[in-house]
Design a protein around this motif. Structure first.
Motif, short mmCIF file in Angstrom:
data_model
loop_
_atom_site.label_atom_id
_atom_site.label_comp_id
_atom_site.label_asym_id
_atom_site.label_seq_id
_atom_site.Cartn_x
_atom_site.Cartn_y
_atom_site.Cartn_z
N UNK A 164 -3.45 18.76 3.45
CA UNK A 164 -4.52 17.86 3.90
C UNK A 164 -4.92 18.32 5.29
N UNK A 165 -6.20 18.62 5.49
CA UNK A 165 -6.63 19.30 6.72
C UNK A 165 -6.79 18.41 7.95
N UNK A 224 -9.05 2.84 -2.86
CA UNK A 224 -8.23 3.39 -1.77
C UNK A 224 -6.82 3.53 -2.28
N UNK A 225 -6.36 4.77 -2.38
CA UNK A 225 -5.07 5.01 -3.02
C UNK A 225 -3.90 5.02 -2.05
N UNK A 226 -4.12 5.62 -0.88
CA UNK A 226 -3.03 5.65 0.09
C UNK A 226 -3.56 5.40 1.48
N UNK A 227 -2.67 4.91 2.32
CA UNK A 227 -3.01 4.60 3.71
C UNK A 227 -1.82 4.98 4.58
N UNK A 282 -5.39 -3.31 3.82
CA UNK A 282 -5.04 -2.73 2.51
C UNK A 282 -3.65 -3.16 2.07
N UNK A 283 -3.44 -3.39 0.78
CA UNK A 283 -4.48 -3.40 -0.26
C UNK A 283 -5.21 -4.73 -0.28
N UNK A 309 -6.67 8.02 1.62
CA UNK A 309 -7.03 8.86 0.48
C UNK A 309 -7.73 7.95 -0.52
N UNK A 356 -10.44 12.57 1.50
CA UNK A 356 -9.55 12.24 2.62
C UNK A 356 -10.40 11.76 3.78
N UNK A 368 7.06 3.60 5.34
CA UNK A 368 5.77 3.14 5.85
C UNK A 368 5.75 1.61 5.93
N UNK A 382 9.34 7.44 9.74
CA UNK A 382 8.17 7.43 8.87
C UNK A 382 7.34 8.70 9.08
N UNK A 393 0.85 -1.18 0.00
CA UNK A 393 0.00 0.00 0.00
C UNK A 393 0.89 1.24 0.00
N UNK A 394 0.48 2.25 -0.74
CA UNK A 394 1.29 3.45 -0.82
C UNK A 394 0.99 4.45 0.28
N UNK A 395 1.98 5.25 0.56
CA UNK A 395 1.81 6.37 1.48
C UNK A 395 1.35 7.58 0.68
N UNK A 396 0.72 8.53 1.38
CA UNK A 396 0.28 9.75 0.70
C UNK A 396 1.50 10.57 0.25
#
Lengths: 74, 207
Positions: A57-58, B34-37, B26-27, B57, B79, A12, A44, A1-4
């Motif tokens: 990002x709020x 769901x793109x990011x965690x 995820x994933x 996200x 978000x 991560x 991280x 899974x990707x990080x933002x």
């Protein structure tokens, strides 16, 4: 899974691996000895918090479980 | 106007497994939106509870006809924050999830409580509640219906994702119904015997 934060994905994954092991083998079993993941978490977080700010990002100042406060207990 | 939904269901896995799988959702094949965690906060309290905050996200998949209702500059992404408390002593996991943006379109807040089933061994009871509101409700029926349909669909995907993580966790491989290949993607459906039939709190998602 990707990080933002694109640059943070490797950090991560390293942290997640450490956490998942600690969680299942120590935390859930009531083992209260130290958390071995603090250093990898720090690295991280340094990365991801920066990315969050850059992307506007709020999440700043959002109270933990904030909206839950005004919900009745289930 | 706030719509309230509630349901309880059983997951045929122990609470320990469910809680571990919770972090490994995820994933999964049902979470392509769901793109990011990211875990953005975590703390073990003095009474040994684990507090966490995850930032997710997701894509904002609007049907073409709905796009014209929204300003051109509207973010393509949603978000979401998921705050959770794991209490390993009392064996409860409580999660609270809500979206940070697109709240005028729809604000969705969901609370989930995972506990040991009182009736069945090696089973976890999940109680979910959701509060949905929109400043567009009462203004556009199609938007309202789309939003509710997407919410319902996301709930189903979330459960399937959790079941997927559970089956991986237990090292049993993937238990699937007919028509799925192990090497390729998912063509068939997941075996839902992991999830017993839902028995309600009084409100269903059919509203």
């Amino acid at each position: 899974m990707n990080s933002v934060g694109e640059a943070c994905t490797e950090l991560k994954r390293e942290y997640d691996q450490c956490f998942n092991r600690w969680f299942a083998e120590h935390f859930l079993k009531g083992d209260r000895s130290g958390d071995p993941c603090t250093e990898t978490f720090r690295k991280y977080q340094r990365c991801v918090q920066k990315a969050i700010k850059e992307k506007d990002i709020p999440i700043d100042g959002v109270e933990f479980m904030g909206p839950n406060k005004d919900k009745p207990e289930s | 106007m706030v719509k309230y939904f509630c349901s309880t269901s059983d997951i045929k896995s122990t609470w320990d497994h469910v809680v571990s799988a919770f972090w490994q959702r995820y994933p999964n094949p049902f979470s392509t939106h769901v793109l990011t965690e990211d875990v953005v906060y975590r703390e073990v309290t003095t009474d040994h509870r684990l507090l966490s905050r995850r930032l997710l996200m997701k894509t904002n998949r609007l049907p073409r006809w709905a796009e014209r209702f929204f300003p051109a500059g509207m973010s393509r992404y949603v978000y979401i924050l998921e705050d959770s408390i794991v209490d390993p002593v009392n064996r409860s996991l409580t999660t609270y999830t809500w979206n940070l943006n697109h709240t005028t379109l729809m604000s969705v807040e969901e609370r989930c409580v995972f506990l040991d089933s009182a009736e069945q061994p090696a089973t976890t009871q999940l109680r979910r509640e959701a509060w949905i509101s929109s400043s567009i409700f009462g203004f556009s029926k199609p938007i309202q219906e789309f939003g509710l349909a997407r919410f319902k669909s996301n709930q189903v995907k979330a459960m399937k994702g959790l079941e997927y993580a559970l089956s991986n966790l237990q090292g049993l491989g993937i238990r699937l119904s007919v028509g799925v290949s192990m090497s390729g993607g998912w063509r068939g459906g997941i075996n839902l015997t992991l999830l017993a039939s839902a028995h309600g709190c009084h409100m269903s998602l059919q509203q």
